[in-house]
Enzyme design. Structure first.
Site, PDB file in Angstrom:
ATOM      1  N   HIS A  36     -14.856   0.875  -0.242  1.00 50.19           N
ATOM      2  CA  HIS A  36     -14.156  -0.343   0.109  1.00 50.19           C
ATOM      3  C   HIS A  36     -12.646   0.979   0.363  1.00 50.19           C
ATOM      4  O   HIS A  36     -11.315  -0.094   1.075  1.00 50.19           O
ATOM      5  CB  HIS A  36     -12.840  -0.881  -0.884  1.00 50.19           C
ATOM      6  N   GLN A  81     -15.574   1.617  -5.416  1.00 51.18           N
ATOM      7  CA  GLN A  81     -14.794   0.788  -5.156  1.00 51.18           C
ATOM      8  C   GLN A  81     -13.568   1.457  -4.650  1.00 51.18           C
ATOM      9  O   GLN A  81     -12.419   0.274  -4.552  1.00 51.18           O
ATOM     10  CB  GLN A  81     -14.911  -0.324  -5.542  1.00 51.18           C
ATOM     11  N   TYR A 117       0.854  -0.954   0.290  1.00 50.19           N
ATOM     12  CA  TYR A 117       0.173   0.029  -0.199  1.00 50.19           C
ATOM     13  C   TYR A 117       0.740   1.176   0.420  1.00 50.19           C
ATOM     14  O   TYR A 117       0.260   2.174  -0.636  1.00 50.19           O
ATOM     15  CB  TYR A 117      -1.077  -0.245   1.270  1.00 50.19           C
TER      16      TYR A 117
HETATM   17  N1  APR Z   1     -12.318   3.024 -19.614  1.00 46.52           N
HETATM   18  C1  APR Z   1     -13.454   1.905 -18.894  1.00 46.52           C
HETATM   19  N2  APR Z   1     -12.565   0.640 -18.108  1.00 46.52           N
HETATM   20  C2  APR Z   1     -12.103   0.605 -18.448  1.00 46.52           C
HETATM   21  C3  APR Z   1     -10.493   0.894 -18.752  1.00 46.52           C
HETATM   22  C4  APR Z   1     -11.067   1.974 -19.290  1.00 46.52           C
HETATM   23  N3  APR Z   1     -10.055   3.037 -20.077  1.00 46.52           N
HETATM   24  N4  APR Z   1      -9.923  -0.107 -18.530  1.00 46.52           N
HETATM   25  C5  APR Z   1     -10.326  -0.809 -17.824  1.00 46.52           C
HETATM   26  N5  APR Z   1     -11.438  -0.906 -17.827  1.00 46.52           N
HETATM   27  C6  APR Z   1     -12.513  -1.745 -17.726  1.00 46.52           C
HETATM   28  C7  APR Z   1     -11.964  -3.621 -17.255  1.00 46.52           C
HETATM   29  O1  APR Z   1     -12.871  -3.748 -18.564  1.00 46.52           O
HETATM   30  C8  APR Z   1     -12.945  -4.291 -16.222  1.00 46.52           C
HETATM   31  O2  APR Z   1     -13.976  -4.753 -16.519  1.00 46.52           O
HETATM   32  O3  APR Z   1     -12.551  -1.795 -15.580  1.00 46.52           O
HETATM   33  C9  APR Z   1     -12.721  -2.915 -15.351  1.00 46.52           C
HETATM   34  C10 APR Z   1     -11.420  -3.368 -13.722  1.00 46.52           C
HETATM   35  O4  APR Z   1     -11.738  -4.513 -13.657  1.00 46.52           O
HETATM   36  P1  APR Z   1     -11.328  -4.519 -11.879  1.00 46.52           P
HETATM   37  O5  APR Z   1      -9.818  -4.830 -12.804  1.00 46.52           O
HETATM   38  O6  APR Z   1     -11.805  -6.371 -11.704  1.00 46.52           O
HETATM   39  O7  APR Z   1     -11.386  -3.437 -11.076  1.00 46.52           O
HETATM   40  P2  APR Z   1     -12.634  -3.781 -10.299  1.00 46.52           P
HETATM   41  O8  APR Z   1     -13.484  -3.839 -11.026  1.00 46.52           O
HETATM   42  O9  APR Z   1     -12.769  -2.045  -9.630  1.00 46.52           O
HETATM   43  O10 APR Z   1     -11.857  -4.638  -8.797  1.00 46.52           O
HETATM   44  C11 APR Z   1     -13.582  -4.501  -8.173  1.00 46.52           C
HETATM   45  O11 APR Z   1     -11.249  -5.626  -5.966  1.00 46.52           O
HETATM   46  O12 APR Z   1      -9.761  -6.117  -6.325  1.00 46.52           O
HETATM   47  C12 APR Z   1     -11.362  -5.717  -5.401  1.00 46.52           C
HETATM   48  O13 APR Z   1     -11.035  -4.305  -3.761  1.00 46.52           O
HETATM   49  C13 APR Z   1     -10.939  -3.934  -4.999  1.00 46.52           C
HETATM   50  O14 APR Z   1     -12.080  -2.423  -5.693  1.00 46.52           O
HETATM   51  C14 APR Z   1     -11.763  -3.637  -6.060  1.00 46.52           C
HETATM   52  C15 APR Z   1     -12.574  -4.872  -6.736  1.00 46.52           C
END
Ligand code: APR
Length: 233
Positions: free
Chosen positions: A109, A91, A56
């Site tokens: 989160h 999140q 972190y």
């Molecule tokens: N514009 C729009 N969407 C995007 C872009 C972009 N430039 N780049 C990536 N994405 C999308 C991806 O297609 C994906 O569906 O953002 C999403 C990111 O997904 P994750 O990486 O799984 O992140 P998130 O959904 O926020 O994860 C939720 O999981 O690990 C835990 O606590 C952590 O808050 C996090 C939670």
């Protein structure tokens, strides 16, 4: 576009991707480089707190070199200009929504820039590196400070307030999240039960794509400003 009066927006790592903040589940994402069980669970922190602090600390230091993007700015503009109510639930633990000007904001989160004392339960703004030797500014005990981040297996923050807002909303918009992690991934179903119109704005279809009434796929910095223009027109 019909006139809405109560909007709830959920954001995930994808809204910060174009600011240079890594997402989690992309093929080269954070969880492809480090095992979440080592750095994002209470068990991982108990096992090796220094490893968790290093994880972190590196992400907290990274905040200094990233800026909010056009998608963050568009959501702040929506909050300022919209005649009804807007609640932004993120999140994300970065501070880009605040820096873009959003204030009606819930970090379900937690936040990179806050510390939680596991001894006295007090929370503190924290922008520097954190380690196990730092005494808590309130109870002065050392060895209990942790990032004020909700780990897997822990209850996200302000869930009652979020569910109450979703139960009353007439528009629910999910931006930049893969729909993999609950309870956030279940919000769209709650919104549908409330009779809200549901929209997904994402780079690609998420796990929850079939639950949304409307979806647009592409870059958040293009989709979100255009969507906000439509809502405000
Ligand atoms: N514009 C729009 N969407 C995007 C872009 C972009 N430039 N780049 C990536 N994405 C999308 C991806 O297609 C994906 O569906 O953002 C999403 C990111 O997904 P994750 O990486 O799984 O992140 P998130 O959904 O926020 O994860 C939720 O999981 O690990 C835990 O606590 C952590 O808050 C996090 C939670």
């Amino acid at each position: 576009m019909p006139r809405y009066s109560r909007i709830v927006i959920l954001t995930g790592a994808g809204i910060s991707a174009e600011s240079g903040v890594d997402t989690f589940r992309a093929k080269d994402g954070i969880w492809s480089k480090v095992d979440y069980r080592d750095v994002a669970t209470p068990q991982g922190f108990a096992r090796d707190p220094d490893r968790v602090h290093a994880f972190y600390n590196s992400r907290r230091r990274g905040l200094a070199s990233v800026e909010p993007n056009a998608a963050h700015a568009a959501l702040a503009r929506l909050e300022r200009a919209f005649a009804g109510t807007v609640l932004l639930v993120t999140q994300n633990i970065d501070d880009l929504h605040e820096r873009a000007g959003s204030s009606r904001l819930i970090h379900m989160h937690g936040e990179l820039v806050r510390a939680l004392c596991a001894n006295c339960g007090q929370r503190h703004e924290w922008s520097d590196d954190m380690d196990t030797d730092h005494p808590c500014p309130t109870c002065h005990s050392a060895g209990f400070l942790r990032p004020d981040v909700v780990w897997f297996g822990e209850m996200p923050y302000q869930m009652e307030r979020i569910s109450a807002a979703i139960a009353l909303c007439d528009l629910f918009v999910s931006i930049g999240t893969s729909g993999n992690v609950y309870p956030a991934a279940g919000f769209v179903e709650e919104a549908k039960m409330a009779g809200a119109h549901t929209v997904e704005l994402n780079l690609e279809p998420s796990e929850g794509r079939s639950h949304f009434a409307e979806a647009h796929y592409g870059l958040a910095t293009e989709l979100v400003p255009a969507f906000v223009d439509r809502v405000l027109s």
